[in-house]
Structure formats: C-alpha cells, structure tokens
Design an enzyme around this catalytic site. Sequence first.
Site, PDB file in Angstrom:
ATOM      1  N   ASN A 429      68.893  56.163  13.500  1.00 39.53           N
ATOM      2  CA  ASN A 429      67.493  55.935  13.167  1.00 39.53           C
ATOM      3  C   ASN A 429      67.092  56.829  11.998  1.00 39.53           C
ATOM      4  O   ASN A 429      67.036  58.065  12.145  1.00 39.53           O
ATOM      5  CB  ASN A 429      66.585  56.238  14.357  1.00 39.53           C
ATOM      6  N   GLU A 430      66.881  56.237  10.832  1.00 35.17           N
ATOM      7  CA  GLU A 430      66.242  56.826   9.651  1.00 35.17           C
ATOM      8  C   GLU A 430      67.063  57.893   8.941  1.00 35.17           C
ATOM      9  O   GLU A 430      66.547  58.533   8.002  1.00 35.17           O
ATOM     10  CB  GLU A 430      64.844  57.365   9.992  1.00 35.17           C
ATOM     11  N   ASN A 431      68.313  58.109   9.309  1.00 35.96           N
ATOM     12  CA  ASN A 431      69.062  59.196   8.684  1.00 35.96           C
ATOM     13  C   ASN A 431      69.604  58.844   7.303  1.00 35.96           C
ATOM     14  O   ASN A 431      69.660  59.716   6.419  1.00 35.96           O
ATOM     15  CB  ASN A 431      70.193  59.647   9.597  1.00 35.96           C
ATOM     16  N   GLY A 434      66.638  59.150   5.309  1.00 38.70           N
ATOM     17  CA  GLY A 434      66.277  60.556   5.173  1.00 38.70           C
ATOM     18  C   GLY A 434      67.105  61.270   4.130  1.00 38.70           C
ATOM     19  O   GLY A 434      66.589  62.098   3.362  1.00 38.70           O
ATOM     20  N   SER A 475      68.984  52.090  10.734  1.00 37.72           N
ATOM     21  CA  SER A 475      67.667  51.472  10.666  1.00 37.72           C
ATOM     22  C   SER A 475      66.716  52.513  10.114  1.00 37.72           C
ATOM     23  O   SER A 475      66.473  53.530  10.786  1.00 37.72           O
ATOM     24  CB  SER A 475      67.213  51.003  12.049  1.00 37.72           C
TER      25      SER A 475
END
Length: 816
Positions: A429-431, A434, A475
């Site tokens: 999730n979002e890494n 990021g 994602s």
Amino acid sequence: MTTTARPRNDGTPLEAVSLHEGWTLRHEGRALPAEVPGCVHTDLLAAGAIPDPFLSANETAVEWVGRRDWVYDTVLPARATAHERTDLVFDGLDTVAEITLGGEPVGRTANMHRGYRFDITGHLAERVPLSVRFACSYDAAEAVREHLGASPEAYGTDPRPFIRKMACAYGWDWGPSLPTAGIWKDVRLEHWSTARLARVRPLVTVDTATGTGRVEARIDVERTGAGAGLALIAELRVGGAHAAVEFEGGTAAVTAEVPDAALWWPRGYGEQPLYDCEVALRTADGAPLGTWARRVGFRDVVVDTGADEHGSGFTFVVNGERIFARGVNWIPDDVFPSRVTAARYRERLTQAARAGADTVRVWGGGIFERDEFYDVCDELGLMVWQDFLFACAPYPEEQPLRGEVEAEARENVARLMPHPSLVLWNGNNENLWGFRDWGWEGPLAGDSWGEGYYLGLLPRVVADTDPTRAYWAGSPWSGSWEHHPNDPAHGVVHSWDVWNTADYTDYLDDVPRFVAEFGWQAPPAYATLRRALPGEELAPGSPGMLHHQKAEDGDGKLERGLARHFDVPTDFDTWHYLTQVNQARAVATGVEHWRSHWPRCAGTIVWQLNDCWPVTSWAAVDGDARPKPLWHELRRLYADRLLTVQRRAAGPVVCAVNQSAGAWDAEVLLRRMSAAGEVLAEARVRITAGPRAVAECAVPQELLPAAGSGTEYLVADADGLRALHFPVRDREFAYPEPSYEVAVEHLGEGCAAVRVTARTLVRDLLLQADRLAPGAAADRGLLTLLPGESATILVTGWDAPDRAAAEAALFAVRGA
C-alpha cells in the site's frame, strides 16, 4: 483443555489437544486470568486493571501497556500418547516471543503474521509449565534497527518497518496507538505418527469452454524417522470426483476433474456454488494419518492491464465477463483483532454486500484475516483484493526481516488460495508511490526500501505457490517505472489530493483506470459519540472529539470542505449532520463520475468500509457498527442501475449506468424546477443502456438551469431512480426553509414507520434514528423530496414511537 479424537479439517493429525484454558498473564509480580486466544489489553480490561482505551482520552492512560514485556503461563498436563511425535502449535503469536517448557527454551518467534510449530516429543511425561514471554515490540523493533544500521533520516522513529506486526497497531490517521501482545490465535498440541499433511495447495481452475473444473492438490508432508521412505497414499475428493496417488518422498500432486462444474460468480453476476474438497493421507495399508478439508469454487479470473487509446487499463475479468468493481477498503475491525469473531466478520461483510459492494480490498497495514473472513466472502460473492502487509513506509530488505517476509508470504498464500473469492495479490500500500513522491529516495541513499519485495520476492512467491492468480506490485501502481506510480492513465490510482487540498468536485477532472482509494471524512453516529465520550459536551473542538480525530489537520479539512458548500454552522448538531452530508456527497461525486466512464474506468474502492474504534474517519460503518449516511448512499451508488447527470464537453448529459445482465430501456422525466417548487419546463427522453453498459443523452437546452443560477435546478426521474443537478453550490442556492409534515405509525415489536410529506423542496432529509434510541436504525439515508412528495422511513429498535422525537431527529439542508 479439549481433546479431539478425529482429524481436524485444517490438516492436523488424528489427535489434537486444544490449549485454550488455564492461562495466566504475569507482569511485574502480578498474575491475572488470561483468555487465549486474546491479548494483553483485553485481559487487563477483563480484570479491571485498565480503563477502556476506546473511551474519552483513555488511550493515553494505557500507553504504558505497549511499552512492557509480558508473560503468559500455563501448565501442560502429563499425557501418555502412543504417537511418535508431539508438536506444540501456535497459529499466531503477537509478536516477538520466547517459548519455554519446564524452564527450557523451545523456540523464539518474531512475526505476528505466521504460525509456529515446535517439536516437544517426550516432554509430557509429567505436568510441565509452559511460558510465552513477549518482548516489548518497540524494543524488539529498535534492536533490529540497530542491527541493520538504518538511517534515522529515512525511517524516523517509526517501529513499523522493523517488525512483522500489524502496522496500524502503532496508530494511523483513523486508529489509536495501542500495540499489544498475546497469543492471538489458536494454540494446541498435535500428536502424530508416521507422517502428517504439512501443507496442501489446491490449484483450482476451470475450462469455461467445456465447463470442466480441475483441482490439482500439491501436497507437502512431514515424516517421522520411522515414517521415512514408507509408501503413502494421498486421496483427493471434490465434487463427486476422486483421485489418488502413491508416493514415498515429501511431496506429491494429485488431480481430480469435475465435469459440468457450476461456476462461482461475484455477487450480482451469478451464484456462488462451493464444493467440498478433501485430501486424506494414509499409509499404503490404509491406516489414516490426517485430512485437510476446505471449500473451493470454480471460476476463471484474470486482470486485463492491456494498452488502449487511454493508456493501460486495470479490469477484472471473471469467467470471461468484464466487471466494474464496486469496492470498499477493509481495515482490521478492531485494534485488538483477537476480539473479532466469525459472527462479527459475517455482520460486517454482510453490511458491505448490502451496500452493493462486490469487492473488498484487505489493506496492507493490517493483517491477513482469519479463514472465517474469506469463508464469508466466498459465500456472499465478494471478490477479495489481498494486500501483502506493507504500508506507507520504506521497509529494509536485509535479514532477519527478509526471511520473515518470505515465510509469512508463502504461508499465507498457501492458506488463502483455496478461496474462490480471492482474486488478486497486491504487493503493498502506497510504498512505490511513497518512494517517488514522499522524499524517501535522498535519505535512503541507495539503501533497500522494499522494491525488491514488491517487484522480486513477492511475485516469485505467488508464481511458485499460487500461479492461478494475478499479482500486482502495489496500490497505487502504474505497472512500470516508465510511468508515475499514481498516473491516472495507467493501472491503479489513489485519489487523496482531493480530500487533503481541494474540493470533491475536483474528482470530475480526470478519469482514472481504476480508483483503489478515495474518500471523505465524517464523524461517527451521534449515539456512538455519546457512548465513546461520556459526559462530554460535544463540539467539533471538544477534548474528546479532538482525541478521536487522528488525521493530520482533520478538523481543518472537514471545516474547509464544509465552507466550500455550506455556511459553517456554530452548533454541534448541524455540524454533525452537514459533515455526514458532505461525506456522502463527496463519495457520490466520484463514484457517479467514474461509473459513467465505464469501461475506461473499471472500478472504485471507497476508503473505507469499517472502523477499528469510535473515531472521526472515512468509514461508512462506524466503530460501533452503526451505518453512516454514506453507507446508505453506497446502496444507491453501487446498485446495478444508476441514474446520474454528468458534465461533458458539449454540456450536461443524463447517464444510465447499467451493470445488470439485461438491457435498461428507460423513459426519463426531466424537469427544470425553481427553488420555490414551480416546474419551469419538462420533457421526456428515451435512453437505452445495454447489458453491463452505459448510455447517455444530452439534456435539451430548454431543460438546463441557467448557468450560475441560484434559483433553478434539474430533476431527472426514471424507474424509481432520481438524479439532481444544481448549477451552484449549496451556499449559493436559494433554498427555502424546509417545511414538511411528519406522521408516525407504531408497527409493533420495536418497529415504526415515519412518514414525511414535503411542503417545500427538502434537500438531503436525514432521520438520525440513533437519536431516538441507541439501538434504533433507519432503512433509508439521505432523501430529497420535491413539494408534495412523501417518503416513509422504517425504524427498528424504537420501542416508544413519538412524533415529536421523530421531528427532533430529522435534519435537512437549510438556506443561508
């Protein structure tokens, strides 16, 4: 202690002994009764040793619990057994633990997300103490950080990347910081001989052309010394089909085919037939050794990420049917996950299904949920998008973490792969996003951060273990570093700039290929706040409300979001109502727009379905399981048929969004209305949307409200559905003071019908049933009534129906 004298259906051998009773929790000389499965916080709560951390600001009063070591003790009874081997089995320990038996070390653990098995053969000749000592998770994470030499500039003080534990236990922008410890899943003794089924991986496929289902069971066995080299037989039964294989090593494969297999479908597309699937292990002369049993379903699922004129898509295709995914994001339903029962899973997932969802994304900052979660998804036809457990942080890839990550991935992929509802493995999730946008790259200075997991290790584990399913690296993720990770034209996006910095009308500015996260905050139901903040005078900035708002500048974003559409109220009740209206309006704006662009946009997954405690958040169902107005709005937004007015380059259009299997041929009544209730113009237009298709029709010029008008609006009605178009925002529209009549009919057994008849335009009428009684619920959410129209709201859980009380619980948008 409970003895089971037959094989369990999770593959344990002939004798399994539950160890759920007789545990004690010890800390600094104190001994308390302990419940297993359970955790430290729930045991302390049961003993009255701590206040409820969900109430008021008690979270801070129990912060010390997560900063201590804890010990769980019991005594194993002396037990004679004829079996060759005895194992001590923990399905889940949270998290860093040392296990001793009679004071002697048995093993150590460092991962909440996997199970452990220890050979204790010969240790039960007499009663023997068993202890599980849990280290403070902060200290354990810091020890790993020091071992790896991770730079504080890259990782800060966040312990999450350095320990394989539920990340949101340390707090999130919707959750408290309550990292706990304990034996959070089943624990038992297993006595066995010769061999046991160590792992069964059923590769379930179907030939949609012939209708033949196929199960290939890949089997791993563990043998005792006496069982080494013996011929064994593995027998597979599924759907009336039967096959067997004889083998002498540690692995085997056996395949059975089911002719005319009934297909498993997502809800709304067909039925969810499930087949009993059993693998039995026995010796060549027929002696039973163990069984493994699950339910499986036959379906074919692919994710189409092919290129087209818009970029590259992301579309689920089930049994050849392309699907617009109507989804909700799932977080752990309690910050203490051992409290989440099978019944609670069913209640919450049924709420998802009743809201019209066909997809549930299990978010990567939580846990791999227990089997009961996926069982319910199988039955309800909810497709499961399963994240691997990485969220919002750079994760070192060195040992000892790398070995733990691979072990947990292999175990959980094998555990969950029988479930037909599981349609996608997602890396994180979002890494990836990021790394590109959140300032990690410079401070990391070339150090590992997780990319090797998401683009290397995890896809390899899935390919090795569960090659029947798709894997996606993250994602959001565009599919390649050639595009920005959160590029709307490619793959999967998260849309958070709208909530953080803009207005929800900005959802209309682009058409992503698939929206896996977006949402808007609102407080929980009034009764939930009253329970969670006892004795407090409620106000947006009151101490308890602030403590139960974990998002950075959350209240500021709520207020700015309100101010763009309404005059920000000064009283709490109006603020509470309007923030819930704004949440529903925001999500509706996104979903209606994106659904109207099917098949270019192929799915929306709303952040989020549920809460883990009472909190102001993006959830549709609050921490006390009460649906917010958003939940009711999702029922409209995710229905098979949706009527909506959308803007296009040439002007507004009426869209008929049809996700049903049959064509939708509708006559649409269009009316241009004045704020005072006068019909200024009307017309009827015909619109036909084919199966699983969208059709649109331009609004005739004479039906369009004047641009910028604060006194005119458009109403579209068809087949009991309604769409509204206001040319200006609410604060600029000349709403009349809402006027309506209320009648209440007592239907008996705690049920009542509240009938509301509008004298004026009544926009977004809401009956907050929990203000009538804490256990009361209404069957409808926000309603807009034109002058002369009536609506009936069914209320359950209301023992003393009263018109005055109903009137006090009704809210509607008011003019400036």
